[in-house]
Motif scaffolding. Structure first.
Motif, PDB file in Angstrom:
ATOM      1  N   ARG A   1       0.856  -1.195   0.000  1.00  0.00           N
ATOM      2  CA  ARG A   1       0.000   0.000   0.000  1.00  0.00           C
ATOM      3  C   ARG A   1       0.890   1.242   0.000  1.00  0.00           C
TER       4      ARG A   1
ATOM      5  N   ASN B   1       0.251   5.504  -0.704  1.00  0.00           N
ATOM      6  CA  ASN B   1      -0.597   6.626  -1.120  1.00  0.00           C
ATOM      7  C   ASN B   1       0.051   7.465  -2.211  1.00  0.00           C
TER       8      ASN B   1
ATOM      9  N   GLN C   1      -0.655   5.123  -5.316  1.00  0.00           N
ATOM     10  CA  GLN C   1      -2.091   4.927  -5.517  1.00  0.00           C
ATOM     11  C   GLN C   1      -2.821   5.661  -4.388  1.00  0.00           C
TER      12      GLN C   1
ATOM     13  N   VAL D   1      -4.922   4.620  -0.470  1.00  0.00           N
ATOM     14  CA  VAL D   1      -4.950   3.183  -0.151  1.00  0.00           C
ATOM     15  C   VAL D   1      -4.259   2.884   1.178  1.00  0.00           C
TER      16      VAL D   1
END
Length: 329
Positions: A127, A129, A132, A135
């Motif tokens: 994950r 950010n 993406q 997230v």
């Protein structure tokens, strides 16, 4: 495999036109960061616009400042006689930043715009950010030894990897830009953004803007300057902590001028303005250096694996300032 087209720009205007033609197009300098990101599919541009044929001259101004073309190679800048004599912290930062092979192809503009080397940013299974948005950030509870202690947020704790930028920020460098709306200039200290809740927006560049040059204003006491990088191994590695500094001390031992910037601590090259203000007008001593360092680090927030950076940063700041005090004697 990411299929892309390649275009070579002859000047800044043609580069901007070529980039505007593709919504995911990217400017390509030496490619030492962008090509890596393409291999990892973090970046997937449909077009690469080669800007390495744009101006890369390094010119000394009449006032003693420098104008550096964005296409200048890192090797050329580090080896330039004026940089080595008048701005040694800049030369040392570049030499500390990468191997000779990388410096020979990396451009100054590309160095400024390189993206974080956070392992979670490079890992498409993690994950991130920045990669993406919204997230989450696996680095906060993960392996965060190299991550930020200043200016971070709940969305991102990555650090900016450039050594050169730390020296340029200390030198009050200005970035010249050209884009569809014309030309403008911005202090390098304001170019990179802190993460806040939008870590994917890394700079203040407008769409399709291109760095054309970097200007360093004259600074008489920059001759007494240095760059120190602390890393896990002596070979080329990213900084745990780095310090760029220049100090002017009068005959009575009072600090009458200082520039200080830190690397490895934040999402952008960190200008240590609080420490500079604390030092001005003070006797140059180990105690005043320690107080200045502690003042700058008062708002630092360490993560689970990088609390050591607090003490490491303090000691490195004090050691660098003490070294320069000796040079001023």
């Amino acid at each position: 495999m990411n299929i892309f087209s390649y275009q070579q720009a002859s000047d800044a205007a043609s580069a901007i036109t070529l980039k505007k033609a593709g919504p995911t197009a990217k400017y390509l300098g030496g490619g030492t960061n962008l090509v890596d990101l393409m291999r990892e599919t973090v970046e997937q541009p449909e077009t690469l616009v080669d800007v390495t044929h744009l101006p890369g001259a390094i010119e000394q101004r009449a006032d003693g400042g420098l104008l550096i073309g964005a296409a200048a190679k890192n090797t050329a800048l580090a080896a330039h006689p004026v940089v080595r004599s008048d701005f040694p912290l800049l030369s040392r930062s570049i030499l500390a930043g990468a191997s000779a092979q990388i410096r020979n192809v990396a451009t100054v503009g590309g160095n400024i715009l390189q993206r974080t080397r956070c392992r979670y940013f490079y890992d498409n299974a993690a994950r991130c950010n920045k990669r993406q948005p919204q997230v989450g950030c696996d680095a906060i509870e993960g392996f965060n030894r190299y991550h930020a202690i200043l200016g971070a947020s709940d969305a991102c704790v990555a650090t900016h990897p450039s050594d050169m930028c730390v020296a340029l920020v200390a030198l009050d460098a200005v970035v010249h830009l050209q884009g569809p709306a014309g030309t403008r200039s911005i202090p390098l200290s304001e170019l990179h953004r802190l993460p806040g809740d939008r870590p994917e927006v890394e700079t203040e560049l407008q769409p399709d803007e291109l760095i054309t040059a970097i200007e360093i204003p004259p600074l008489s006491f920059a001759r007494r300057s240095t760059y120190r990088k602390v890393r896990d191994r002596a070979s080329y590695a990213f900084a745990l902590i780095s310090v760029a500094a220049a100090v002017d001390i009068d005959d009575a031992g009072i600090v009458r001028g200082v520039r200080l910037a830190l690397g490895g601590v934040a999402h952008r090259p960190w200008r240590a303005l609080k420490a500079e203000a604390k030092l001005m007008g003070q006797m140059a001593s180990m105690e005043s250096f320690r107080v200045a360092a502690e003042t700058e680090l008062a708002d630092a927030v360490p993560l689970s694996e990088n609390e050591f950076k607090m003490e490491l940063a303090r000691r490195t700041i004090v050691a660098v300032l003490d070294e320069l005090k000796g040079e001023n004697a």
